[in-house]
Design a protein around this motif. Structure first.
Motif, PDB file in Angstrom:
ATOM      1  N   GLY A  57       0.814  -1.208   0.000  1.00 33.82           N
ATOM      2  CA  GLY A  57       0.000   0.000   0.000  1.00 33.82           C
ATOM      3  C   GLY A  57       0.851   1.263   0.000  1.00 33.82           C
ATOM      4  O   GLY A  57       2.080   1.206   0.087  1.00 33.82           O
ATOM      5  N   PRO A  58       0.202   2.421  -0.076  1.00 36.72           N
ATOM      6  CA  PRO A  58       0.951   3.678  -0.151  1.00 36.72           C
ATOM      7  C   PRO A  58       1.776   3.976   1.097  1.00 36.72           C
ATOM      8  O   PRO A  58       2.787   4.663   1.022  1.00 36.72           O
ATOM      9  N   SER A  59       1.367   3.448   2.248  1.00 40.48           N
ATOM     10  CA  SER A  59       2.122   3.724   3.479  1.00 40.48           C
ATOM     11  C   SER A  59       3.282   2.748   3.697  1.00 40.48           C
ATOM     12  O   SER A  59       4.013   2.864   4.685  1.00 40.48           O
ATOM     13  N   ALA A  60       3.480   1.813   2.781  1.00 43.26           N
ATOM     14  CA  ALA A  60       4.598   0.862   2.890  1.00 43.26           C
ATOM     15  C   ALA A  60       5.937   1.589   2.762  1.00 43.26           C
ATOM     16  O   ALA A  60       6.004   2.714   2.253  1.00 43.26           O
ATOM     17  N   ALA A  61       6.984   0.944   3.182  1.00 43.05           N
ATOM     18  CA  ALA A  61       8.326   1.538   3.133  1.00 43.05           C
ATOM     19  C   ALA A  61       8.716   1.950   1.718  1.00 43.05           C
ATOM     20  O   ALA A  61       9.502   2.886   1.542  1.00 43.05           O
ATOM     21  N   GLU A  62       8.162   1.265   0.706  1.00 43.56           N
ATOM     22  CA  GLU A  62       8.442   1.604  -0.688  1.00 43.56           C
ATOM     23  C   GLU A  62       7.148   1.889  -1.446  1.00 43.56           C
ATOM     24  O   GLU A  62       7.007   1.589  -2.621  1.00 43.56           O
ATOM     25  N   GLY A  63       6.196   2.519  -0.750  1.00 43.04           N
ATOM     26  CA  GLY A  63       4.913   2.897  -1.338  1.00 43.04           C
ATOM     27  C   GLY A  63       5.050   4.105  -2.255  1.00 43.04           C
ATOM     28  O   GLY A  63       6.075   4.802  -2.278  1.00 43.04           O
ATOM     29  N   SER A  64       3.987   4.391  -2.996  1.00 38.94           N
ATOM     30  CA  SER A  64       4.019   5.438  -4.021  1.00 38.94           C
ATOM     31  C   SER A  64       4.426   6.827  -3.524  1.00 38.94           C
ATOM     32  O   SER A  64       5.105   7.548  -4.266  1.00 38.94           O
ATOM     33  N   PRO A  65       4.065   7.267  -2.306  1.00 42.20           N
ATOM     34  CA  PRO A  65       4.484   8.621  -1.898  1.00 42.20           C
ATOM     35  C   PRO A  65       5.998   8.834  -1.885  1.00 42.20           C
ATOM     36  O   PRO A  65       6.467   9.979  -1.936  1.00 42.20           O
ATOM     37  N   GLY A  70      10.926  13.989  -2.183  1.00 38.52           N
ATOM     38  CA  GLY A  70      12.092  14.870  -2.176  1.00 38.52           C
ATOM     39  C   GLY A  70      13.359  14.216  -1.657  1.00 38.52           C
ATOM     40  O   GLY A  70      14.359  14.885  -1.440  1.00 38.52           O
ATOM     41  N   ASP A  71      13.356  12.904  -1.477  1.00 37.37           N
ATOM     42  CA  ASP A  71      14.503  12.184  -0.928  1.00 37.37           C
ATOM     43  C   ASP A  71      14.938  11.114  -1.937  1.00 37.37           C
ATOM     44  O   ASP A  71      14.213  10.141  -2.160  1.00 37.37           O
ATOM     45  N   ILE A  72      16.124  11.282  -2.519  1.00 38.66           N
ATOM     46  CA  ILE A  72      16.575  10.319  -3.538  1.00 38.66           C
ATOM     47  C   ILE A  72      17.041   8.996  -2.936  1.00 38.66           C
ATOM     48  O   ILE A  72      17.324   8.055  -3.672  1.00 38.66           O
ATOM     49  N   THR A  73      17.106   8.895  -1.613  1.00 40.50           N
ATOM     50  CA  THR A  73      17.514   7.638  -0.991  1.00 40.50           C
ATOM     51  C   THR A  73      16.315   6.735  -0.684  1.00 40.50           C
ATOM     52  O   THR A  73      16.498   5.613  -0.227  1.00 40.50           O
ATOM     53  N   THR A  74      15.096   7.215  -0.920  1.00 40.61           N
ATOM     54  CA  THR A  74      13.908   6.364  -0.802  1.00 40.61           C
ATOM     55  C   THR A  74      13.429   6.038  -2.211  1.00 40.61           C
ATOM     56  O   THR A  74      13.855   6.674  -3.173  1.00 40.61           O
ATOM     57  N   LYS A  75      12.533   5.051  -2.318  1.00 38.53           N
ATOM     58  CA  LYS A  75      12.045   4.706  -3.655  1.00 38.53           C
ATOM     59  C   LYS A  75      10.634   4.171  -3.603  1.00 38.53           C
ATOM     60  O   LYS A  75      10.150   3.718  -2.572  1.00 38.53           O
ATOM     61  N   PHE A  76       9.988   4.237  -4.757  1.00 37.35           N
ATOM     62  CA  PHE A  76       8.694   3.616  -5.000  1.00 37.35           C
ATOM     63  C   PHE A  76       8.986   2.325  -5.768  1.00 37.35           C
ATOM     64  O   PHE A  76       9.722   2.335  -6.755  1.00 37.35           O
ATOM     65  N   LEU A  77       8.417   1.219  -5.310  1.00 37.74           N
ATOM     66  CA  LEU A  77       8.661  -0.092  -5.919  1.00 37.74           C
ATOM     67  C   LEU A  77       7.338  -0.809  -6.124  1.00 37.74           C
ATOM     68  O   LEU A  77       6.502  -0.848  -5.223  1.00 37.74           O
ATOM     69  N   LEU A 170       9.781  -6.123 -12.065  1.00 40.47           N
ATOM     70  CA  LEU A 170       9.578  -5.103 -11.047  1.00 40.47           C
ATOM     71  C   LEU A 170       9.871  -3.724 -11.635  1.00 40.47           C
ATOM     72  O   LEU A 170      10.582  -3.605 -12.628  1.00 40.47           O
ATOM     73  N   PHE A 171       9.345  -2.697 -10.990  1.00 43.44           N
ATOM     74  CA  PHE A 171       9.624  -1.305 -11.376  1.00 43.44           C
ATOM     75  C   PHE A 171       9.998  -0.535 -10.122  1.00 43.44           C
ATOM     76  O   PHE A 171       9.411  -0.716  -9.060  1.00 43.44           O
ATOM     77  N   GLN A 172      10.993   0.354 -10.274  1.00 41.39           N
ATOM     78  CA  GLN A 172      11.382   1.216  -9.165  1.00 41.39           C
ATOM     79  C   GLN A 172      11.784   2.590  -9.676  1.00 41.39           C
ATOM     80  O   GLN A 172      12.254   2.727 -10.807  1.00 41.39           O
ATOM     81  N   MET A 173      11.564   3.595  -8.834  1.00 49.04           N
ATOM     82  CA  MET A 173      12.038   4.942  -9.133  1.00 49.04           C
ATOM     83  C   MET A 173      12.137   5.706  -7.814  1.00 49.04           C
ATOM     84  O   MET A 173      11.240   5.612  -6.972  1.00 49.04           O
ATOM     85  N   ALA A 174      13.222   6.455  -7.668  1.00 53.40           N
ATOM     86  CA  ALA A 174      13.420   7.213  -6.436  1.00 53.40           C
ATOM     87  C   ALA A 174      12.615   8.507  -6.422  1.00 53.40           C
ATOM     88  O   ALA A 174      12.008   8.841  -5.415  1.00 53.40           O
ATOM     89  N   GLU A 175      12.639   9.268  -7.520  1.00 51.62           N
ATOM     90  CA  GLU A 175      11.956  10.569  -7.544  1.00 51.62           C
ATOM     91  C   GLU A 175      11.433  10.909  -8.929  1.00 51.62           C
ATOM     92  O   GLU A 175      12.064  10.600  -9.935  1.00 51.62           O
ATOM     93  N   TRP A 176      10.305  11.605  -8.918  1.00 47.12           N
ATOM     94  CA  TRP A 176       9.760  12.292 -10.090  1.00 47.12           C
ATOM     95  C   TRP A 176       9.416  13.697  -9.621  1.00 47.12           C
ATOM     96  O   TRP A 176       8.635  13.873  -8.692  1.00 47.12           O
ATOM     97  N   ARG A 177      10.038  14.701 -10.220  1.00 40.59           N
ATOM     98  CA  ARG A 177       9.802  16.104  -9.861  1.00 40.59           C
ATOM     99  C   ARG A 177       9.369  16.856 -11.122  1.00 40.59           C
ATOM    100  O   ARG A 177       9.869  16.572 -12.217  1.00 40.59           O
ATOM    101  N   VAL A 178       8.454  17.818 -10.970  1.00 44.48           N
ATOM    102  CA  VAL A 178       8.002  18.654 -12.083  1.00 44.48           C
ATOM    103  C   VAL A 178       8.251  20.119 -11.756  1.00 44.48           C
ATOM    104  O   VAL A 178       8.161  20.537 -10.605  1.00 44.48           O
ATOM    105  N   THR A 179       8.554  20.898 -12.795  1.00 45.61           N
ATOM    106  CA  THR A 179       8.913  22.296 -12.631  1.00 45.61           C
ATOM    107  C   THR A 179       7.944  23.193 -13.386  1.00 45.61           C
ATOM    108  O   THR A 179       7.771  23.047 -14.598  1.00 45.61           O
ATOM    109  N   ASN A 180       7.335  24.122 -12.663  1.00 47.22           N
ATOM    110  CA  ASN A 180       6.407  25.098 -13.225  1.00 47.22           C
ATOM    111  C   ASN A 180       7.182  26.354 -13.620  1.00 47.22           C
ATOM    112  O   ASN A 180       8.043  26.827 -12.871  1.00 47.22           O
TER     113      ASN A 180
END
Length: 183
Positions: A57-65, A70-77, A170-180
């Protein structure tokens, strides 16, 4: 009498200087019409959603949030990558996005995003493709790649469709950032 004249002149000059300088306010912010507005990372202002969530789920250690924390040492998996997978940000106010970054996670390059499209929408159903990338790679782990594109419109939704990863289930990514970029 000479001293009196000099004193009067000095006082008159001082009064003129005070009147002149009283109109100069240092607390006003200067604006320069010739300079473009500064780009702003607005990722945190968007509401994140994904088409496939981490099994915990989203609250998991590697959940979507983790993909926008803003932390490149965490990831979504996710453990069941599918080429229809997407990550989306919904904003309360339309944004003028002209660049974004993706950051590789800590392990297994085969799990990294490889090909994708970035699309914008104002209703969440009709999408305009803004940027397409294929066969992208990351030089190393926890490495951020910046992508820019031409966009003259504002959208309230931005969706990143990951159409291919490096070949893993599997899929993983540490960060996705968008710039206005304010218009």
């Amino acid at each position: 009498m000479n001293v009196l004249k000099l004193t009067r002149r000095a006082l008159a000059m001082l009064c003129i200087a005070l009147i002149f300088c009283s109109g100069c306010k240092k607390d006003k912010q200067r604006t320069y019409a010739l300079l473009p507005p500064d780009p702003e990372d607005v990722t945190a202002q968007g509401a994140l959603s994904v088409s496939i969530e981490n099994t915990g789920g989203p609250s998991a250690a590697e959940g979507s949030p983790k993909v926008t924390d803003g932390d490149i040492t965490t990831k979504f998996l996710i453990f069941t990558y599918d080429p229809t997978f997407w990550i989306q940000l919904k904003f309360k106010q339309a944004q003028h996005i002209t660049s974004y970054t993706l950051t590789s996670a800590n392990d297994a390059p085969s799990r990294d995003p490889k090909s994708w499209t970035l699309s914008g929408s104002n209703d969440g159903s009709a999408w305009t493709v803004l940027d397409t990338r294929t066969n992208e790679t990351f030089a190393d782990r926890e490495t951020t790649n910046n992508y820019t594109f031409t966009n003259d419109k504002t959208y309230t939704y931005y969706r990143l469709n990951i159409t291919a990863n490096g070949g893993s289930a599997l899929f993983q990514m540490a960060e996705w950032r968008v710039t206005n970029v304010p218009q």
